[in-house]
Motif scaffolding. Structure first.
Motif, short mmCIF file in Angstrom:
data_model
loop_
_atom_site.label_atom_id
_atom_site.label_comp_id
_atom_site.label_asym_id
_atom_site.label_seq_id
_atom_site.Cartn_x
_atom_site.Cartn_y
_atom_site.Cartn_z
N ASN A 1 -28.65 42.49 -33.42
CA ASN A 1 -27.18 42.59 -33.50
C ASN A 1 -26.71 43.98 -33.20
OD1 ASN A 1 -26.55 43.88 -36.43
ND2 ASN A 1 -28.34 42.55 -36.55
N GLY A 2 -25.45 44.08 -32.80
CA GLY A 2 -24.84 45.37 -32.50
C GLY A 2 -24.10 45.93 -33.69
N HIS A 3 -23.14 46.79 -33.42
CA HIS A 3 -22.42 47.48 -34.49
C HIS A 3 -21.10 46.79 -34.82
CE1 HIS A 3 -25.07 50.53 -32.60
NE2 HIS A 3 -25.27 50.88 -33.87
N PHE A 4 -21.01 45.52 -34.51
CA PHE A 4 -19.80 44.78 -34.86
C PHE A 4 -19.70 44.63 -36.38
CE2 PHE A 4 -20.85 43.00 -30.56
CZ PHE A 4 -19.82 43.63 -29.89
N SER A 5 -18.51 44.28 -36.84
CA SER A 5 -18.22 44.22 -38.28
C SER A 5 -19.24 43.40 -39.05
CB SER A 5 -16.82 43.64 -38.48
OG SER A 5 -16.52 43.52 -39.85
N ASN A 6 -19.80 44.01 -40.10
CA ASN A 6 -20.73 43.35 -41.03
C ASN A 6 -22.09 43.02 -40.44
OD1 ASN A 6 -18.83 43.41 -43.16
ND2 ASN A 6 -17.89 41.53 -42.40
N GLY A 7 -22.38 43.52 -39.25
CA GLY A 7 -23.71 43.33 -38.69
C GLY A 7 -24.11 41.87 -38.61
N ARG A 8 -25.32 41.56 -39.05
CA ARG A 8 -25.81 40.18 -38.93
C ARG A 8 -25.15 39.25 -39.94
NH1 ARG A 8 -29.79 38.17 -42.32
NH2 ARG A 8 -30.66 39.59 -43.89
N TYR A 9 -24.40 39.80 -40.89
CA TYR A 9 -23.73 38.97 -41.88
C TYR A 9 -22.34 38.52 -41.39
CZ TYR A 9 -27.20 41.59 -44.55
OH TYR A 9 -28.36 42.18 -44.97
N GLY A 10 -21.90 39.04 -40.25
CA GLY A 10 -20.55 38.76 -39.76
C GLY A 10 -20.38 37.35 -39.23
N LYS A 11 -19.14 36.90 -39.18
CA LYS A 11 -18.81 35.54 -38.75
C LYS A 11 -19.25 35.28 -37.32
CE LYS A 11 -14.86 32.44 -38.03
NZ LYS A 11 -13.39 32.27 -38.18
N VAL A 12 -18.98 36.24 -36.42
CA VAL A 12 -19.29 36.05 -35.01
C VAL A 12 -20.79 35.87 -34.78
CG1 VAL A 12 -19.28 37.20 -32.76
CG2 VAL A 12 -17.22 37.20 -34.16
N GLN A 13 -21.59 36.65 -35.49
CA GLN A 13 -23.05 36.54 -35.35
C GLN A 13 -23.53 35.17 -35.84
OE1 GLN A 13 -24.97 38.70 -33.85
NE2 GLN A 13 -27.03 38.69 -34.71
N GLN A 14 -23.01 34.73 -36.97
CA GLN A 14 -23.41 33.43 -37.50
C GLN A 14 -22.98 32.29 -36.58
OE1 GLN A 14 -22.98 32.72 -41.82
NE2 GLN A 14 -22.16 34.80 -41.98
N GLN A 15 -21.76 32.40 -36.04
CA GLN A 15 -21.28 31.35 -35.13
C GLN A 15 -22.22 31.19 -33.95
OE1 GLN A 15 -17.31 32.95 -34.44
NE2 GLN A 15 -16.41 31.08 -35.25
#
Length: 431
Positions: free
Chosen positions: A197-211
């Protein structure tokens, strides 16, 4: 002598403190930049403090025919640079070694292309640069130190068409890496996609990553993400400041290799379909992993690959790998994936804005050495900015549907359950 000079200066109307040969025609930097702003009709914004800074031979550094040369002459002595924003606005910033300008990319790419005119020359260059990247990163010193212990697993959580299971894996020097495995609920062999994952909000816990990972899992792929060094559970172990160190560059690459080492042994993994996909810093990591590890069969870096920006975080450029081969860039490193399937996702609002005209044609040329130009694609979103939004995720889904034969009928992000951070943190199974 002083008694003779002072009256002479006064005679010619030169007062103490004025610009003269003796004072090296020095002026305050802030005054010089103010004059430059008026002369060239531009606006300036400051990310640096110019208080007390003085510039020798100040006005002699101005080039009336070139704002670019003027900025360089004035700012280089202080390790500052001017970066064009929108319209006539320029931002004065500290010099950033991993960031250049599009014009630099337009010079570097033709230079790199001139180093190889056929497959044999390209293969020789690729082999040499790969070896030097490994040496400059220092990865081969750590790999033998890695633990051989199997990962610890948490409880499997079942959702609509997929499952999630957290894990903790020992790596080197007593460190661990934690992450989550998103897997299809169907049986049989599945492709595997490693997703730094990158430096997007909340890392791997973020909504976009989970989606993204859950949707890919619903369509038939096993996906794995893991903490950045010094983020999430890694921060609990080494502290958040560890992310701003060169160790982050090495350890994140090491973690990606070790996770693939273990995941590829699973009976439900099809070893002929191994992908890597990430956005921003995760895209940089995806390219690096593809350079370090030949087991990948598909690569999809999102909003990351550029010939004029290496990644501004130490986890992307903390070690001097860009100096390999006398000078390289992420575009050349990405081209080393040829002739295997790759897709670049780019946008008009960041350092990937030049991808369609610059980096993509260059990478296509290298794929052409193998007669596989069609194996590299570019989805460019000129009106979008730096994120991992729905259009970028949809491009990723289509790439892996086409490349790995995923089930497109299961593409539905509304079926994904977004968990909170606590659920995604590792907890050992209870007996």
């Amino acid at each position: 002598m002083k008694r003779l000079i002072l009256p002479a200066l006064l005679f010619f109307g030169i007062t103490a403190g004025a610009q003269t040969y003796e004072t090296k025609f020095t002026r305050p930097l802030s005054d010089v930049l103010s004059d430059v702003s008026k002369r060239f009709g531009i606006r300036l914004k400051y990310n640096v403090d110019t208080t007390g800074l003085k510039l020798a031979y100040a006005d002699f550094r101005v080039r009336p025919y070139s704002l670019e040369e003027t900025f360089n002459n004035i700012l280089a002595p202080f390790d500052f640079k001017a970066v064009k924003q929108n319209g006539n606005l320029y931002k004065i910033k500290p010099y950033e070694y991993p960031r250049r300008q599009p014009e630099d990319g337009r010079k570097l790419v033709p230079y790199l292309a001139s180093l190889y005119a056929d497959k044999a020359a390209w293969e020789a260059r690729k082999d040499s640069v790969k070896k030097e990247v490994r040496a400059r990163l220092g990865i081969d010193k750590l790999l033998p130190l890695c633990s051989k212990d199997a990962p610890e697993y948490g409880k499997i959580r079942k959702f609509d068409g997929y499952t999630v299971q957290n894990f903790r894996l020992k790596t080197a020097n007593g460190h661990t890496v934690c992450g989550s495995i998103y897997a299809p609920r169907s049986k049989g062999k599945h492709p595997l996609i490693i997703c730094p994952n990158g430096h997007f909000s909340n890392g791997r816990y973020g909504k976009v990553q989970q989606q993204r990972l859950a949707t890919l899992a619903r369509m038939g792929a096993i996906c794995v993400d893991y903490d950045l060094w010094g983020w999430g559970e890694s921060a609990d172990e080494v502290g958040s400041k560890a992310h701003q160190t060169p160790e982050a560059h090495v350890m994140q690459a090491l973690n990606g290799i070790r996770i693939l080492d273990w995941m590829i042994q699973r009976k439900d993994v099809d070893t002929s379909r191994i992908g890597v996909n990430g956005g921003s810093g995760g895209g940089t990591q995806s390219v690096l992993l593809s350079v370090l590890d030949d087991r990948y069969t598909a690569c999809c870096p999102v909003v990351s690959v550029s010939s004029w920006f290496d990644g501004g975080c130490p986890c992307e450029s903390g070690m001097p790998i860009q100096l390999a081969g006398g000078g390289t860039c992420n575009a050349e490193l990405a081209a080393m994936f040829a002739p295997r399937p790759m897709m670049l996702v780019s946008d008009g609002g960041d350092w990937t804005s030049t991808t369609p005209e610059l980096e993509y044609p260059y990478i296509q040329r290298n794929y052409g050495f193998y007669g596989k130009t069609d194996n590299v694609k570019n989805v460019h979103l000129p009106k979008e900015g730096h994120d991992f939004g729905p259009n970028k995720r949809n491009a990723v889904y289509k790439f892996f549907i086409d490349t790995f034969g995923l089930d497109a009928t299961k593409l539905d992000e509304s079926k994904v359950t977004i968990e909170d951070e606590n659920a995604l943190r590792f907890k050992p199974k209870t007996k």
